[in-house]
Each structure stands twice: as structure tokens, then as C-alpha cells.
Design a protein around this motif. Structure first.
Motif, PDB file in Angstrom:
ATOM      1  N   GLY A  48      -8.579   8.311   4.139  1.00 19.39           N
ATOM      2  CA  GLY A  48      -7.590   7.471   4.785  1.00 19.39           C
ATOM      3  C   GLY A  48      -7.540   6.042   4.300  1.00 19.39           C
ATOM      4  O   GLY A  48      -7.353   5.777   3.106  1.00 19.39           O
ATOM      5  N   ASN A  49      -7.718   5.091   5.217  1.00 20.27           N
ATOM      6  CA  ASN A  49      -7.506   3.684   4.885  1.00 20.27           C
ATOM      7  C   ASN A  49      -8.598   3.085   4.008  1.00 20.27           C
ATOM      8  O   ASN A  49      -8.461   1.952   3.547  1.00 20.27           O
ATOM      9  CB  ASN A  49      -7.334   2.848   6.153  1.00 20.27           C
ATOM     10  CG  ASN A  49      -8.577   2.826   7.034  1.00 20.27           C
ATOM     11  OD1 ASN A  49      -9.565   3.491   6.772  1.00 20.27           O
ATOM     12  ND2 ASN A  49      -8.498   2.063   8.115  1.00 20.27           N
ATOM     13  N   LYS A  50      -9.655   3.824   3.732  1.00 19.59           N
ATOM     14  CA  LYS A  50     -10.739   3.290   2.890  1.00 19.59           C
ATOM     15  C   LYS A  50     -10.510   3.489   1.404  1.00 19.59           C
ATOM     16  O   LYS A  50     -11.213   2.886   0.583  1.00 19.59           O
ATOM     17  CB  LYS A  50     -12.074   3.941   3.275  1.00 19.59           C
ATOM     18  CG  LYS A  50     -12.572   3.614   4.654  1.00 19.59           C
ATOM     19  CD  LYS A  50     -13.998   4.067   4.846  1.00 19.59           C
ATOM     20  CE  LYS A  50     -14.147   5.573   4.762  1.00 19.59           C
ATOM     21  NZ  LYS A  50     -15.529   6.023   5.055  1.00 19.59           N
TER      22      LYS A  50
ATOM     23  N   TYR B 150       0.829  -1.212   0.000  1.00 18.22           N
ATOM     24  CA  TYR B 150       0.000   0.000   0.000  1.00 18.22           C
ATOM     25  C   TYR B 150       0.863   1.262   0.000  1.00 18.22           C
ATOM     26  O   TYR B 150       0.364   2.363   0.219  1.00 18.22           O
ATOM     27  CB  TYR B 150      -0.985   0.023   1.181  1.00 18.22           C
ATOM     28  CG  TYR B 150      -2.149  -0.939   1.022  1.00 18.22           C
ATOM     29  CD1 TYR B 150      -3.287  -0.583   0.303  1.00 18.22           C
ATOM     30  CD2 TYR B 150      -2.122  -2.198   1.603  1.00 18.22           C
ATOM     31  CE1 TYR B 150      -4.363  -1.445   0.167  1.00 18.22           C
ATOM     32  CE2 TYR B 150      -3.187  -3.076   1.485  1.00 18.22           C
ATOM     33  CZ  TYR B 150      -4.311  -2.697   0.755  1.00 18.22           C
ATOM     34  OH  TYR B 150      -5.374  -3.563   0.626  1.00 18.22           O
TER      35      TYR B 150
ATOM     36  N   THR C 212       1.282  -3.485   5.100  1.00 17.52           N
ATOM     37  CA  THR C 212      -0.170  -3.416   4.950  1.00 17.52           C
ATOM     38  C   THR C 212      -0.825  -3.070   6.275  1.00 17.52           C
ATOM     39  O   THR C 212      -1.705  -2.201   6.350  1.00 17.52           O
ATOM     40  CB  THR C 212      -0.704  -4.763   4.429  1.00 17.52           C
ATOM     41  OG1 THR C 212      -0.231  -4.962   3.100  1.00 17.52           O
ATOM     42  CG2 THR C 212      -2.224  -4.800   4.426  1.00 17.52           C
TER      43      THR C 212
ATOM     44  N   LEU D  90       0.031   0.666   7.246  1.00 16.90           N
ATOM     45  CA  LEU D  90      -0.634   1.691   6.444  1.00 16.90           C
ATOM     46  C   LEU D  90      -2.147   1.708   6.647  1.00 16.90           C
ATOM     47  O   LEU D  90      -2.783   2.764   6.553  1.00 16.90           O
ATOM     48  CB  LEU D  90      -0.313   1.494   4.965  1.00 16.90           C
ATOM     49  CG  LEU D  90       0.881   2.263   4.379  1.00 16.90           C
ATOM     50  CD1 LEU D  90       0.622   3.758   4.338  1.00 16.90           C
ATOM     51  CD2 LEU D  90       2.158   1.982   5.143  1.00 16.90           C
ATOM     52  N   LEU D  91      -2.750   0.560   6.910  1.00 10.65           N
ATOM     53  CA  LEU D  91      -4.210   0.502   6.999  1.00 10.65           C
ATOM     54  C   LEU D  91      -4.745   0.747   8.403  1.00 10.65           C
ATOM     55  O   LEU D  91      -5.783   1.398   8.557  1.00 10.65           O
ATOM     56  CB  LEU D  91      -4.718  -0.848   6.484  1.00 10.65           C
ATOM     57  CG  LEU D  91      -4.560  -1.089   4.978  1.00 10.65           C
ATOM     58  CD1 LEU D  91      -5.207  -2.419   4.600  1.00 10.65           C
ATOM     59  CD2 LEU D  91      -5.180   0.041   4.154  1.00 10.65           C
TER      60      LEU D  91
ATOM     61  N   PRO E 278      -3.236   4.877   0.635  1.00 12.78           N
ATOM     62  CA  PRO E 278      -3.734   5.564   1.833  1.00 12.78           C
ATOM     63  C   PRO E 278      -2.743   6.521   2.467  1.00 12.78           C
ATOM     64  O   PRO E 278      -3.151   7.450   3.179  1.00 12.78           O
ATOM     65  CB  PRO E 278      -4.081   4.406   2.786  1.00 12.78           C
ATOM     66  CG  PRO E 278      -3.442   3.199   2.233  1.00 12.78           C
ATOM     67  CD  PRO E 278      -3.272   3.420   0.777  1.00 12.78           C
TER      68      PRO E 278
ATOM     69  N   TRP F 164     -10.026  -5.586   9.145  1.00 15.30           N
ATOM     70  CA  TRP F 164      -9.260  -5.446   7.916  1.00 15.30           C
ATOM     71  C   TRP F 164      -8.531  -6.730   7.532  1.00 15.30           C
ATOM     72  O   TRP F 164      -7.615  -6.702   6.721  1.00 15.30           O
ATOM     73  CB  TRP F 164      -8.288  -4.270   8.040  1.00 15.30           C
ATOM     74  CG  TRP F 164      -8.998  -2.958   7.982  1.00 15.30           C
ATOM     75  CD1 TRP F 164      -9.477  -2.236   9.030  1.00 15.30           C
ATOM     76  CD2 TRP F 164      -9.356  -2.230   6.815  1.00 15.30           C
ATOM     77  NE1 TRP F 164     -10.113  -1.107   8.594  1.00 15.30           N
ATOM     78  CE2 TRP F 164     -10.055  -1.070   7.231  1.00 15.30           C
ATOM     79  CE3 TRP F 164      -9.161  -2.436   5.447  1.00 15.30           C
ATOM     80  CZ2 TRP F 164     -10.554  -0.131   6.330  1.00 15.30           C
ATOM     81  CZ3 TRP F 164      -9.656  -1.494   4.549  1.00 15.30           C
ATOM     82  CH2 TRP F 164     -10.334  -0.362   4.998  1.00 15.30           C
TER      83      TRP F 164
END
Length: 302
Positions: free
Chosen positions: A128-130, A90, A208, A211-212, A121, A225
Motif C-alpha cells: 500500500g502506501n509504503k 502519487y 498525495t 493516495l497515502l 500506491p 506522513w
């Protein structure tokens, strides 16, 4: 190097691709087929980077201000389409190592390939994370409006992204923009290659995860997630491939996904190889990972 001129690696040779950008139309044709912008105007939430996409000498893509699909069309279409997403934690998309060679491999076999350039993201997006999941859902809806049969092929973090997309079919991650957003974001089948599947401990040390959800996320957020927690009987059939010496995505990831599919009676085919590491794309020469494309082709045609 920007998107106007760059070289990408395929399994056979260096192939020149030309990418262009324009504001006049959502679908922008060029000599390589078409670039389809996912969103007319500002993507959901706003924010994000400005300027051209940045492509490294090895084909790693960043600075995605306008997420899109690049269409690769075969000379003799077989009526089936595949959405392809590269990995890169990501932080970037490894187009040159993964997505572009895979798209050309698919078109050589009659499949229409749609390569996804999704928002990252960490590039300042308000949602953001979406944002990556928003783009993947939108991409599935667009492809569904054009194709009768659609599967997905994701590598590493791209495998996480497309795994999330095909298991989150009832989740609204953005406000509807047009008629397409009233249609399901679904796939008929999903192939996840050395994927990140779970963000739960002890598998929470990946890019991942960072970042998420962040390094100190509560376990409930890790679970939210994680792809395996979303599997249901409606999840499409799965193809999984991973090397047992993978240093980035713990080899337990494919085992965890396979177990989740079996629990909910989802057809799953798993291929694990003694060596090959991570990021082997269509296969790392000298390792058994060279075998996975042939197994995948047979599975695709089933």
C-alpha cells in the motif's frame, strides 16, 4: 505508448530516449547509460500491476511493475550524484515535464543523475502506501554504493517522497534483501521544488493525502506522513522553491518546511516567487520561476 519507444520534452528540444527491460541482470546497460532495477525479483510485499510501463504523449509514467533507476551520465563527471523524483500526486510521474529535463540539466553541469521510477500506491501493491518510500530508500542505498556524494531533487509529490526518504533514515519500511539494506539510506543535501510537505489540516485536500492516508485519516496518520514532523538535527541541508500562486501545493508548504528546519538548526535556503503556479519544472517562461535553477546550481556547488 510503452517504454520501448517514447519522446520526452527537454528545455531545448524533444529528445529521444530508448528504454529496455530484461530479466537476466539487475543492471541493464543500454545506449542511454544503465537501468538499475531496485529489486531482484518481486518488490517488497508483492502485488502490483503487470506488463510494460505506460508513458503518455507528454511523458507521464504509470504502471510501474519493476521500479528502477535510470542513470544519466555527464561527459565530464564532477564526482557528485543527484537522485531525481518527479511528481504527479502519487498517481503518475511527470517524467517529461520534470525528471528527464532536470536530469539533462544536471548532466550538462557534470552531475550524474539517477531518475527514480517508483511504485505508485494506487496500482494494487500489497504494501500500500509504503511502496514509494520503500523504493526511494532502496534507491538511496544503491546510489550510495556507487557514489561518494549524493543529494536529492524532488518535484511536487516527488518532493514529498524524497523529503520523507531523507528524514526517515532510521525507519525500516521493508525486510532486508541483501547487504545494501544494512547501510543507511541517507543524502548529503535535498532540494524540494513546489513540494507537498504537510498532510495535516487544513492542507489535507491533495492527491498525495488521498493516495497515502485516505480522505478521513486520523490526524496522527496525517502527521506521520508529513515531512516537517520528521525533521531533526540530522536532516540534510535543504533548498526549497515554490510560487506564491501555487494552486496545488499550498504555498504554506515551503514555509512550514523552512520553519521546521530552522527549529532543528538545519541549514535551509528558500526561494519563493510571486507567480509561476504549480508544475513549472525548470521554470515557466514569463514568470520569475525561471530563476530557481541558477539559485539551485549555486546552492549545489556550495
Amino acid at each position: 505508448m510503452n517504454r520501448r519507444n517514447f519522446l520526452t520534452c527537454s528545455t531545448a528540444a524533444l529528445i529521444a530516449l530508448r528504454m529496455s527491460m530484461a530479466n537476466a541482470s539487475l543492471i541493464i546497460p543500454d545506449s542511454e547509460g544503465a537501468k538499475i532495477l531496485l529489486w531482484a525479483g518481486t518488490p517488497p510485499g508483492g502485488g502490483g500491476p503487470t506488463g510494460d510501463e505506460i508513458v503518455s504523449a507528454k511523458g507521464a509514467l504509470t504502471n510501474v511493475s519493476r521500479p528502477s533507476l535510470r542513470v544519466f551520465k555527464p561527459e565530464r563527471p564532477n564526482g557528485k550524484a543527484v537522485l531525481v523524483a518527479a511528481g504527479g500526486g502519487y498517481k503518475r510521474m511527470e517524467m517529461g515535464m520534470e525528471a528527464w529535463p532536470a536530469a539533462q540539466w544536471l548532466t550538462a553541469r557534470g552531475y550524474t543523475a539517477y531518475v527514480l521510477s517508483y511504485r505508485l500506491p494506487g496500482e494494487g501493491w500489497a504494501d500500500g502506501n509504503k511502496v514509494s518510500l520503500q523504493d526511494a530508500q532502496r534507491a538511496l542505498r544503491i546510489i550510495r554504493s556507487r557514489e561518494k556524494q549524493v543529494s536529492v531533487l524532488g518535484f511536487s509529490a516527488g518532493g514529498h517522497l524524497l523529503g520523507m526518504a531523507v528524514t526517515a533514515t532510521g525507519e525500516a519500511t521493508y525486510a532486508p534483501r541483501d547487504h545494501l539494506d544494512s547501510t543507511p539510506a541517507v543524502a548529503d543535501a535535498a532540494a524540494l521544488i513546489y513540494p507537498i510537505i504537510t498532510l495535516l489540516p487544513p492542507y489535507d485536500k491533495t492527491s498525495t493525502h488521498k493516495l497515502l492516508v485516505g480522505p478521513h485519516a486520523p490526524e496522527a496518520e496525517d502527521a506521520k506522513w508529513s515531512v516537517q514532523t520528521r525533521v531533526t538535527s540530522r536532516t540534510p541541508r535543504m533548498f526549497l522553491a515554490q510560487a506564491e500562486d501555487d494552486p496545488i501545493s499550498d504555498p504554506a508548504n515551503t514555509l512550514i518546511m523552512a520553519a521546521a528546519c530552522e527549529h532543528d538548526h538545519v541549514a535551509v535556503e528558500m526561494h519563493r516567487y510571486a507567480s509561476g503556479g504549480h508544475g513549472f519544472g525548470l521554470g515557466r517562461p514569463g514568470t520569475p520561476t525561471m530563476e530557481w535553477p541558477a539559485a539551485y546550481e549555486k546552492w549545489l556547488n556550495a
